[in-house]
Scaffold this motif. Structure first.
Motif, mmCIF file in Angstrom:
data_model
loop_
_atom_site.group_PDB
_atom_site.id
_atom_site.type_symbol
_atom_site.label_atom_id
_atom_site.label_comp_id
_atom_site.label_asym_id
_atom_site.label_seq_id
_atom_site.Cartn_x
_atom_site.Cartn_y
_atom_site.Cartn_z
ATOM 1 N N GLN A 5 -3.985 -4.232 -2.402
ATOM 2 C CA GLN A 5 -3.092 -4.550 -3.056
ATOM 3 C C GLN A 5 -3.749 -3.683 -5.152
ATOM 4 O O GLN A 5 -2.775 -3.953 -5.625
ATOM 5 N N THR A 22 2.060 0.664 -1.756
ATOM 6 C CA THR A 22 1.778 -0.225 -2.129
ATOM 7 C C THR A 22 2.372 -0.115 -3.791
ATOM 8 O O THR A 22 1.954 0.296 -4.511
ATOM 9 N N PRO A 24 2.345 -3.071 -5.618
ATOM 10 C CA PRO A 24 1.746 -4.900 -5.872
ATOM 11 C C PRO A 24 2.281 -5.595 -6.496
ATOM 12 O O PRO A 24 1.810 -7.065 -6.590
ATOM 13 N N THR A 25 3.096 -5.767 -7.181
ATOM 14 C CA THR A 25 3.285 -6.226 -8.600
ATOM 15 C C THR A 25 5.021 -5.763 -9.115
ATOM 16 O O THR A 25 5.314 -4.761 -8.689
ATOM 17 N N GLN A 514 -0.232 -12.384 -0.603
ATOM 18 C CA GLN A 514 -1.175 -11.815 -0.210
ATOM 19 C C GLN A 514 -0.555 -11.030 0.663
ATOM 20 O O GLN A 514 -0.733 -11.637 2.477
#
Length: 581
Positions: A5, A22, A24-25, A514
């Motif tokens: 993450q 990545t 992640p958000t 996740q």
């Protein structure tokens, strides 16, 4: 290993030649698109057509230092012909691109049989241009998909700038190994040397393997490419069920591995198909049927006389096309479509498209990446079939590749075959072929499992009150068109998209799960992204007219345990639902 993450981390984790990265958000994805320092500064990797790998950047700097002029930047391509196309593109779209020049560089061939395992002759074209033209050159890199791969960059960096140092190290290592073996194992020097030479060579080549990450000896690259073409040919040329009648009605030879072409990326397969049509039908426009992946439309817009974009890709769109063809208001070279489309998972009416193509004399190019040729059989309806082998065919997300298939039963086959016989250039890097051949050996088994898991995953979202719409071939108004081309044992693929009623729920869900989160699809692990934000951030209002919502989330299902995946996704839904309590 659990999904990272960490912003900018490679996907898969700790993979030198990773294809994805990545984000992640939701906020990190927006930050990346807006070029915010807190995101951009952490990017260790990226999708290779959008993010130039660090190894290639280092190679470029070395070439600029040694061969460049003041204020020049360099972009590296796998041949002179490719570099020339980039030069032409820069000149066309730049105000001051007349100073673009090309430098050709080569690496030497192997000197003996042993060196064939880790030495291969390569010839590259370096495009030099003023640094102001960098954004234009970068467009060519992104759209065409024919820049050098990171593995090729790694090889060139070593051969062109580090070889002398590496050669000295390896020679010293071999001498040391010989001495150590001799001293340790035998009181008789001559006897010891003869009995341990094989061990020394084995350890030497083991070092080569570990140091340079070889999957197989480079001398097997041609065999790997042949195996790949045969594997694709065998999967793509099967007559089954609903399409058997059409197959029987067609005359001509069956598909051969010589009709399968390997390319450095799926987008380059589309680019190559379009280049062929520009040569064969230079004054005709193209049709982009259905809302496509972003660079497909860019290719059709930026090369050639123009494109008719029919973004809905439905029967009304075909009515509109037929009207224009009947009235002679348009003359087209080819129609490009995805089957099914990314990210809305619509399936075009290929039977009607084929009928129109036969009547009005144009070429049909079908991108079957999302469906894949285990699930759908589009060859009878297409003149050319293109695919991104980077996706589920490879699965490991560590190599870029594409394929282009010529349909030998097409009325345009003779023209197309002549073009490819005379013009096609194999620029698919040897090491990438070796990795892809290894990765794709269990393609069938992986595809079946992914299809099965996806059906249950889609069901999870269709039952959720938070979801306003799920996009998947089984739920689409075009399902019958998919079923018409579905193979006997095929499924509906591993890609779907979801839309929440409340955009805040979409953000909460995405930030909670996740899973791996970043660009690409078809990976052996589940991969999610806020698709519209990632692919169309600068045109969110424009794409809305084609039914692509700015809050759309796309999910590509992997090989995880089904129950674990469903639990992970349910936790995300629960967290989003908790916002309303």
């Amino acid at each position: 290993m659990s999904p990272s993450q960490e912003i900018g981390a490679t996907i898969p984790n700790d993979t030198a030649h990773a294809v994805s990265v990545t984000l992640p958000t939701w906020e990190a994805t927006v930050g990346y698109e807006e070029g915010e320092e807190w995101v951009v500064s952490k990017m260790k990797s990226g999708y290779p057509r959008f993010f130039i790998h660090g190894i290639i950047q280092e190679l470029s700097k070395n070439i600029e230092t040694k061969y460049g002029r003041e204020g020049e930047k360099a972009m590296i391509f796998p041949s002179y012909k490719v570099a020339k196309r980039c030069r032409d593109f820069i000149k066309r779209y730049s105000q001051s691109g007349n100073n673009v020049r090309i430098l050709q560089l080569s690496t030497p061939p192997p000197m003996n049989e042993d060196e064939r395992s880790f030495i291969i002759e390569s010839n590259i074209g370096v495009c030099f241009f003023h640094e102001e033209e960098w954004p234009i050159a970068k467009q060519y890199w992104q759209h065409s998909g024919e820049g050098i791969s990171s593995r090729m960059g790694e090889y060139l960096l070593r051969e062109l700038f580090q070889k002398e140092k590496t050669t000295r190290k390896l020679a010293t290592l071999k001498q040391e190994l010989q001495v150590q073996r001799i001293q340790r194992k035998s009181p008789s020097l001559s006897k010891s040397f003869s009995s341990t030479q094989e061990e020394v060579d084995n350890e030497y080549f083991a070092f080569i393997e570990q140091k340079f990450g070889r999957v197989l000896d480079l001398k097997f690259a041609l065999e790997a490419k042949r195996a790949l073409r045969r594997r694709i040919c065998g999967k793509a040329d099967k007559s089954r069920n609903q399409i058997e009648e059409l197959e029987k009605s067609k005359r001509g030879k069956s598909l051969s591995e010589t009709d399968v072409y390997l390319l450095p990326s799926g987008m380059n397969a589309i680019f190559t198909a379009h280049q062929a049509l520009l040569q064969l039908f230079p004054n005709r426009e193209s049709v982009c049927f259905g809302f496509p992946y972003v660079d497909t439309l860019n290719i059709l817009k930026k090369w050639g006389p123009g494109v008719l974009f029919l973004g809905f890709g439905d029967d009304k769109s075909l009515d509109e096309l037929e009207e224009k063809l009947q009235s002679n208001s348009i003359s087209i070279a080819g129609l490009f479509c995805e089957c099914p489309s990314n990210p809305l998972l619509k399936t075009p009416n290929l039977k009607r498209i084929r009928s129109l193509a036969d009547k009005y004399d144009f070429v049909v190019v079908v991108d079957e990446t999302v469906g894949n040729f285990l699930n759908i059989h589009v060859l009878p309806y297409a003149d050319m079939v293109v695919s991104s082998l980077t996706k589920v065919f490879s699965g490991d997300s560590n190599v870029m590749a594409g394929s282009l298939i010529l349909n030998p039963k097409s009325s345009k086959y003779t023209q197309l075959k002549h073009y490819f016989t005379t013009e096609f250039e194999d620029i698919f890097w040897a090491e990438d072929a070796l990795y892809l051949e290894r990765n794709s050996r269990d393609f069938t088994e992986r595809s079946i499992k992914i299809d099965q898991t996806t059906l249950e995953t889609v069901e999870l979202f269709t039952k959720s009150p938070l979801i306003s719409k799920v996009y998947y071939p089984t739920l689409s108004a075009s399902k019958s068109y998919y079923d018409n081309i579905k193979t006997a044992n095929g499924g509906y693929g591993g890609l779907f998209s979801i839309l929440f009623h409340d955009p805040n729920d979409a953000i909460c869900f995405f930030n909670t799960i996740q899973l791996h989160k970043g660009p690409s699809l078809g990976t052996n692990f589940t991969l999610a992204c806020p698709y519209a934000i990632l692919a169309h951030y600068q045109e969110l209002d424009e794409i809305a007219q084609w039914g692509v919502d700015r809050n759309l989330i796309r999910i590509s299902v992997g090989l995880e345990d089904k129950d674990v995946l469903l639990e992970t996704l349910q936790l995300g839904l629960d967290k989003a639902a908790a916002q309303h309590t």
